[in-house]
Motif scaffolding. Structure first.
Motif, PDB file in Angstrom:
ATOM      1  N   SER A  36       0.952  -1.145   0.292  1.00 25.06           N
ATOM      2  CA  SER A  36      -0.070   0.202  -0.061  1.00 25.06           C
ATOM      3  C   SER A  36       0.747   1.154  -0.179  1.00 25.06           C
ATOM      4  O   SER A  36       2.172   1.206   0.145  1.00 25.06           O
ATOM      5  CB  SER A  36      -0.817   0.009   1.303  1.00 25.06           C
ATOM      6  OG  SER A  36      -0.076   0.131   2.681  1.00 25.06           O
ATOM      7  N   VAL A  37       0.306   2.295  -0.600  1.00 25.47           N
ATOM      8  CA  VAL A  37       1.295   3.724  -0.523  1.00 25.47           C
ATOM      9  C   VAL A  37       1.613   3.893   1.108  1.00 25.47           C
ATOM     10  O   VAL A  37       2.586   4.468   1.340  1.00 25.47           O
ATOM     11  CB  VAL A  37       0.426   4.587  -1.197  1.00 25.47           C
ATOM     12  CG1 VAL A  37       1.228   5.999  -1.160  1.00 25.47           C
ATOM     13  CG2 VAL A  37       0.113   4.413  -2.666  1.00 25.47           C
ATOM     14  N   ARG A  38       0.522   3.731   1.779  1.00 19.95           N
ATOM     15  CA  ARG A  38       0.892   4.208   3.489  1.00 19.95           C
ATOM     16  C   ARG A  38       2.213   3.472   3.666  1.00 19.95           C
ATOM     17  O   ARG A  38       3.088   3.596   4.375  1.00 19.95           O
ATOM     18  CB  ARG A  38      -0.448   3.633   4.033  1.00 19.95           C
ATOM     19  CG  ARG A  38      -0.139   4.144   5.615  1.00 19.95           C
ATOM     20  CD  ARG A  38      -1.473   3.856   6.230  1.00 19.95           C
ATOM     21  NE  ARG A  38      -1.472   4.248   7.700  1.00 19.95           N
ATOM     22  CZ  ARG A  38      -1.747   5.255   8.102  1.00 19.95           C
ATOM     23  NH1 ARG A  38      -2.395   6.231   7.269  1.00 19.95           N
ATOM     24  NH2 ARG A  38      -1.670   5.434   9.551  1.00 19.95           N
ATOM     25  N   ASN A  39       2.069   1.910   3.285  1.00 16.16           N
ATOM     26  CA  ASN A  39       3.172   1.015   4.044  1.00 16.16           C
ATOM     27  C   ASN A  39       4.381   1.504   3.425  1.00 16.16           C
ATOM     28  O   ASN A  39       5.394   1.295   3.968  1.00 16.16           O
ATOM     29  CB  ASN A  39       2.716  -0.324   3.594  1.00 16.16           C
ATOM     30  CG  ASN A  39       3.370  -1.392   4.415  1.00 16.16           C
ATOM     31  OD1 ASN A  39       4.241  -1.337   5.311  1.00 16.16           O
ATOM     32  ND2 ASN A  39       3.203  -2.773   4.086  1.00 16.16           N
ATOM     33  N   LEU A  40       4.250   1.905   1.997  1.00 15.98           N
ATOM     34  CA  LEU A  40       5.827   2.078   1.291  1.00 15.98           C
ATOM     35  C   LEU A  40       6.305   3.286   2.104  1.00 15.98           C
ATOM     36  O   LEU A  40       7.395   3.246   2.328  1.00 15.98           O
ATOM     37  CB  LEU A  40       5.411   2.506   0.141  1.00 15.98           C
ATOM     38  CG  LEU A  40       6.495   3.022  -0.895  1.00 15.98           C
ATOM     39  CD1 LEU A  40       7.618   1.958  -0.764  1.00 15.98           C
ATOM     40  CD2 LEU A  40       6.156   3.302  -2.384  1.00 15.98           C
ATOM     41  N   TYR A  41       5.302   4.477   2.264  1.00 11.27           N
ATOM     42  CA  TYR A  41       5.778   5.737   3.143  1.00 11.27           C
ATOM     43  C   TYR A  41       6.224   5.305   4.548  1.00 11.27           C
ATOM     44  O   TYR A  41       7.447   5.683   4.846  1.00 11.27           O
ATOM     45  CB  TYR A  41       4.757   6.773   3.292  1.00 11.27           C
ATOM     46  CG  TYR A  41       4.603   7.699   2.139  1.00 11.27           C
ATOM     47  CD1 TYR A  41       5.583   8.709   1.938  1.00 11.27           C
ATOM     48  CD2 TYR A  41       3.447   7.315   1.260  1.00 11.27           C
ATOM     49  CE1 TYR A  41       5.244   9.569   0.917  1.00 11.27           C
ATOM     50  CE2 TYR A  41       3.400   8.415   0.270  1.00 11.27           C
ATOM     51  CZ  TYR A  41       4.360   9.374   0.249  1.00 11.27           C
ATOM     52  OH  TYR A  41       4.036  10.055  -0.960  1.00 11.27           O
ATOM     53  N   TYR A  42       5.912   4.250   5.169  1.00 13.23           N
ATOM     54  CA  TYR A  42       6.466   3.825   6.391  1.00 13.23           C
ATOM     55  C   TYR A  42       7.931   3.322   6.029  1.00 13.23           C
ATOM     56  O   TYR A  42       8.683   3.485   6.961  1.00 13.23           O
ATOM     57  CB  TYR A  42       5.553   2.672   7.127  1.00 13.23           C
ATOM     58  CG  TYR A  42       6.036   2.096   8.180  1.00 13.23           C
ATOM     59  CD1 TYR A  42       6.230   2.565   9.347  1.00 13.23           C
ATOM     60  CD2 TYR A  42       6.365   0.667   8.004  1.00 13.23           C
ATOM     61  CE1 TYR A  42       6.629   1.907  10.410  1.00 13.23           C
ATOM     62  CE2 TYR A  42       7.043   0.150   8.988  1.00 13.23           C
ATOM     63  CZ  TYR A  42       7.086   0.537  10.276  1.00 13.23           C
ATOM     64  OH  TYR A  42       7.624   0.005  11.450  1.00 13.23           O
ATOM     65  N   TYR A 102      13.609   3.010   6.505  1.00  6.95           N
ATOM     66  CA  TYR A 102      15.131   2.871   5.977  1.00  6.95           C
ATOM     67  C   TYR A 102      15.949   3.991   5.647  1.00  6.95           C
ATOM     68  O   TYR A 102      17.010   3.892   5.020  1.00  6.95           O
ATOM     69  CB  TYR A 102      14.760   1.792   4.703  1.00  6.95           C
ATOM     70  CG  TYR A 102      14.408   0.323   5.281  1.00  6.95           C
ATOM     71  CD1 TYR A 102      14.606  -0.245   6.302  1.00  6.95           C
ATOM     72  CD2 TYR A 102      13.204  -0.001   4.493  1.00  6.95           C
ATOM     73  CE1 TYR A 102      14.216  -1.400   6.688  1.00  6.95           C
ATOM     74  CE2 TYR A 102      12.727  -1.205   4.725  1.00  6.95           C
ATOM     75  CZ  TYR A 102      13.098  -1.851   5.864  1.00  6.95           C
ATOM     76  OH  TYR A 102      12.529  -3.209   6.167  1.00  6.95           O
ATOM     77  N   GLU A 103      15.109   5.091   5.962  1.00  4.64           N
ATOM     78  CA  GLU A 103      15.719   6.611   5.559  1.00  4.64           C
ATOM     79  C   GLU A 103      16.360   6.498   4.135  1.00  4.64           C
ATOM     80  O   GLU A 103      17.477   6.680   3.826  1.00  4.64           O
ATOM     81  CB  GLU A 103      17.064   6.666   6.489  1.00  4.64           C
ATOM     82  CG  GLU A 103      16.436   6.903   7.981  1.00  4.64           C
ATOM     83  CD  GLU A 103      17.478   7.119   8.952  1.00  4.64           C
ATOM     84  OE1 GLU A 103      18.953   6.844   8.388  1.00  4.64           O
ATOM     85  OE2 GLU A 103      17.423   7.311  10.216  1.00  4.64           O
ATOM     86  N   ILE A 104      15.332   6.145   3.355  1.00  2.00           N
ATOM     87  CA  ILE A 104      15.922   6.169   1.815  1.00  2.00           C
ATOM     88  C   ILE A 104      15.952   7.603   1.325  1.00  2.00           C
ATOM     89  O   ILE A 104      14.859   8.218   1.448  1.00  2.00           O
ATOM     90  CB  ILE A 104      14.630   5.210   0.943  1.00  2.00           C
ATOM     91  CG1 ILE A 104      14.928   3.810   1.347  1.00  2.00           C
ATOM     92  CG2 ILE A 104      14.812   5.577  -0.485  1.00  2.00           C
ATOM     93  CD1 ILE A 104      13.821   2.988   0.795  1.00  2.00           C
ATOM     94  N   ALA A 105      16.843   8.083   0.639  1.00  2.00           N
ATOM     95  CA  ALA A 105      17.249   9.438   0.203  1.00  2.00           C
ATOM     96  C   ALA A 105      16.072   9.791  -0.703  1.00  2.00           C
ATOM     97  O   ALA A 105      15.240   9.293  -1.389  1.00  2.00           O
ATOM     98  CB  ALA A 105      18.492   9.432  -0.725  1.00  2.00           C
ATOM     99  N   LYS A 106      15.804  11.323  -0.404  1.00  2.00           N
ATOM    100  CA  LYS A 106      14.558  11.793  -0.919  1.00  2.00           C
ATOM    101  C   LYS A 106      15.049  11.943  -2.585  1.00  2.00           C
ATOM    102  O   LYS A 106      14.092  12.339  -3.138  1.00  2.00           O
ATOM    103  CB  LYS A 106      14.368  13.160  -0.526  1.00  2.00           C
ATOM    104  CG  LYS A 106      13.878  12.988   1.258  1.00  2.00           C
ATOM    105  CD  LYS A 106      13.443  14.469   1.720  1.00  2.00           C
ATOM    106  CE  LYS A 106      12.903  14.481   2.958  1.00  2.00           C
ATOM    107  NZ  LYS A 106      12.668  15.875   3.415  1.00  2.00           N
TER     108      LYS A 106
END
Length: 687
Positions: free
Chosen positions: A668-674, A679-683
């Motif tokens: 889910s999009v919400r789970n992906l954001y979580y 994992y502090e994936i770079a913006k």
């Protein structure tokens, strides 16, 4: 009988002897001729009549008549002088004349008797009763049919007065009025109903000779008339039923000629009676073979035959059955159904089903496809869970069918006739999710409805609520949900009064709740409440033997959605599907099959290997080189490192599009954001 002696056995005597023998009115005592070889003597001898050459030797016998046919006048004189006074002497010419008259008399009597026999035969062979009376009212004719109908014997009726035999007979009246009475109904003394015609008998000079009656038993006729009336009533009723039926009906005779159609038939085919009645059964067909003719040939019913009829080439389905009476084929009857109407009804039915499915659970355990060991265990656990009121926690990767299990559990429980509410906990923000689940009071927040609003828990009272992606709940919402599980009550947002509810909770998650407990993102007490009956739904890669069955069911669903008629998947295509690991599980399989069917030609009925896209592009599996440092990490840490790597590479591949990334990874999009935050994936990977 008088006795006679014939004198003279020549030609004349012989003729008289023959006549007397044939008429048998006289007894010949002797026959005499001077010639012993005379023709008549020989005939007399053969007949046992005494013969001689001298008439004197027989004169002493008692003879009444002497017939002299010698033609000798002296012989006649001698006999006349010698005979007694009581003996009559007849010359030959006179005797011959008398004999001829007697012969004619016998012939007339014979003819009369013959005619009388014929008349009696005619009178007695007819089924009509016949009674004839003379001018004294005495019965002179009473035939056998009259005997049968009246029950009176002929011998008892003949010679009697008519009113002694039939007391209310109108024959005397007919004689008195001399008028014919035709077709008069009458009931005899024995209760028999007859119809009679009475006619007076008048002579050549108009003198009254009597009267006769001819009558017929109409009991059977009346019964037959009643039966015919009943048959006509039935025929009228059947015709009325056929004519008023909304079903198009066509009837042909044993030769295949049209004999009956109804208005519904004309409306459907556009053909009127003059184009069908008396015409061959093929007259209404614009495409296809005559089902009527096939049925007449085979004497067997045929159903569900598709064809086109009428000038407008209407698509129809035809059912035809033979008409067999007493083992004889009399024709066939066909009922024609408008396919377009059936299609409209199917669309209406599907639309109704869709509406109903928004109000209740739409799947059952029969809709869950799988025969693998792990899937069978999951189904059996779910069936067991459905029979208990315990909270069920469905666990498995995204796309494995957790919602399908939730529907089936509700439908197999004693709550199946109550509401089934579905909530995706990751699709709503915290504040909106809380107000939707628990409801709110009037004035609880800006924009709240007047009078407040019932929450989904209240709506699901006495039913079931399915909380999907429960691992995405915030801490505050988790606390409220724990109260629902413990106390079976809720409090609306902005309210203070608890509301008791009776709801069965079915939760589902695709995340590791145990890790969430360790990280402090999921309440341990709520976990133990939810995990009372956990059911693990296996991923598709762990039950690949179910792929052929799943393909069959999914193709049926896609055919209905896209209006296609795909029959299945070739063996080569199945092998290709079996070689893939399916990170998106059954949902991804549905996507791949749907995409393949969309790009298939309409005349193709099998999904072939070439129709299936390159599955490697849909299965990102970046390799990770395990360094010496990584080898000292735990399995959980290594899995997280791998998960972060996959998410990063997928984001880069899709130019940072989070929606596409979530769909590609089955999140889910919400789970992906979580996970991005975790994992502090770079913006710079996002967009």
């Amino acid at each position: 009988m008088q006795t006679v002696m014939i004198v003279g056995a020549g030609k004349g005597g012989t003729a008289i002897l023959k006549i007397i023998k044939e008429t048998a009115v006289l007894d010949v005592k002797a026959m005499v001729d001077i010639d012993p070889d005379a023709q008549g003597l020989q005939l007399a001898k053969e007949s046992g009549i005494p013969i001689g050459t001298d008439w004197r030797q027989f004169m002493d016998q008692d003879i009444d008549i002497i017939i002299e046919v010698t033609g000798n006048e002296q012989v006649f004189i001698d006999i006349r002088e010698a005979r007694s006074k009581n003996t009559v002497l007849i010359p030959g010419s006179v005797a011959f004349l008398i004999a001829k008259l007697l012969e004619e008399k016998e012939e007339l009597i014979s003819k009369f008797r013959n005619e009388a026999y014929k008349h009696d035969l005619i009178f007695n062979s007819t089924d009509d009763g016949m009674i004839v009376i003379n001018n004294l009212n005495e019965i002179i004719v009473f035939n056998r049919s009259a005997e049968r109908m009246t029950g009176i014997k002929r011998k008892d009726a003949l010679g009697k007065k008519i009113n002694e035999i039939i007391t209310d007979s109108m024959l005397p009246r007919v004689m008195a009025t001399r008028r014919i009475e035709a077709n008069q109904e009458m009931t005899l003394a024995n209760g028999l109903k007859i119809i009679t015609t009475r006619i007076p008998m008048l002579g050549e000079n108009n003198e009254l000779m009597g009267a006769f009656a001819v009558f017929k038993d109409i009991t059977e006729v009346v019964s037959l008339a009643e039966e015919i009336t009943n048959l006509k009533d039935i025929q009228t009723m059947l015709q009325a039923i056929i004519q008023s039926s909304d079903e198009a009906i066509s009837v042909v005779d044993e030769n295949g000629k049209g004999i009956l159609i109804n208005p519904a038939y004309s409306r459907l085919t556009g053909l009127e009676e003059e184009k069908v009645i008396g015409k061959p059964a093929t007259a209404d067909i614009s495409e296809g073979e005559s089902v009527h003719m096939k049925v007449l040939q085979t004497r067997r019913a045929m159903r569900g035959v598709a064809m086109r009829v009428g000038p407008k080439r209407k698509d129809v389905i035809v059912n035809v059955a033979p008409v067999i009476v007493d083992g004889k084929l009399k024709g066939s009857v066909g009922v024609i159904h408008d396919v377009s109407e059936i299609q409209n009804l199917n669309r209406e039915l599907n639309r109704a089903r869709q509406i109903i499915r928004t109000l209740e659970a739409k799947y059952s355990f029969e809709d869950i496809i799988g025969t693998s060991e792990e899937m069978t265990i999951a189904i059996e656990q779910a069936r067991l869970g459905a029979k208990t009121p315990a909270t069920v926690l469905l666990r498995g990767e995204s796309g494995t069918g957790k919602e399908l299990f939730a529907h089936a559990i509700h439908n197999a429980s004693d709550r199946k006739y109550n509401k089934f509410i579905r909530v995706n906990c990751a699709a709503l923000s915290e504040s909106l999710l809380e107000s939707e689940l628990f409801g709110y009071e009037e004035g609880a927040f800006s924009g709240a409805k007047r009078g407040g609003k019932r929450g989904l828990f209240e709506e699901a009272d006495k039913g079931s609520i399915f909380l999907d992606e429960i691992g995405e709940l915030t801490a505050n919402t988790q606390a409220k949900l724990l109260r629902v599980l413990q106390e079976h009550e809720i409090t609306r947002v902005g309210g203070t009064k608890p509301i008791t509810i009776d709801v069965r909770i079915i939760a589902a998650t695709n995340v590791n709740l145990e890790k969430g407990i360790a990280d402090g993102t999921f309440r341990e007490d709520l976990y133990y409440r939810l995990n009372r009956m956990p059911i693990h739904i296996p991923s598709l890669r762990r039950r690949k033997e179910d792929i052929p069955l799943l393909c069959s069911r999914l193709i049926q669903k896609i055919n209905q959605e896209y209006g296609r008629n795909v029959e299945g998947v070739t063996e080569e295509a199945v092998d290709k599907l079996m070689a893939y690991n399916w990170p998106g599980n059954v949902r991804e399989l549905d996507n791949i099959l749907g995409r393949a069917i969309i790009f298939m030609n309409y005349n193709e009925t099998k999904i072939e290997e070439r129709h299936i896209p390159d599955l490697g592009a849909n299965n990102p599996s970046p390799s990770i080189e395990i360094s010496d440092e990584a080898q000292n990490k735990s399995l959980t840490q290594m899995v997280e490192q791998y998960e972060a790597k996959v998410i990063r590479q997928t984001l880069q591949k899709l130019d940072g599009n989070k929606t596409k990334t979530a769909k590609m990874l089955g999140l889910s999009v919400r789970n992906l954001y979580y996970k991005l935050e975790k994992y502090e994936i770079a913006k710079d990977c996002m967009q």
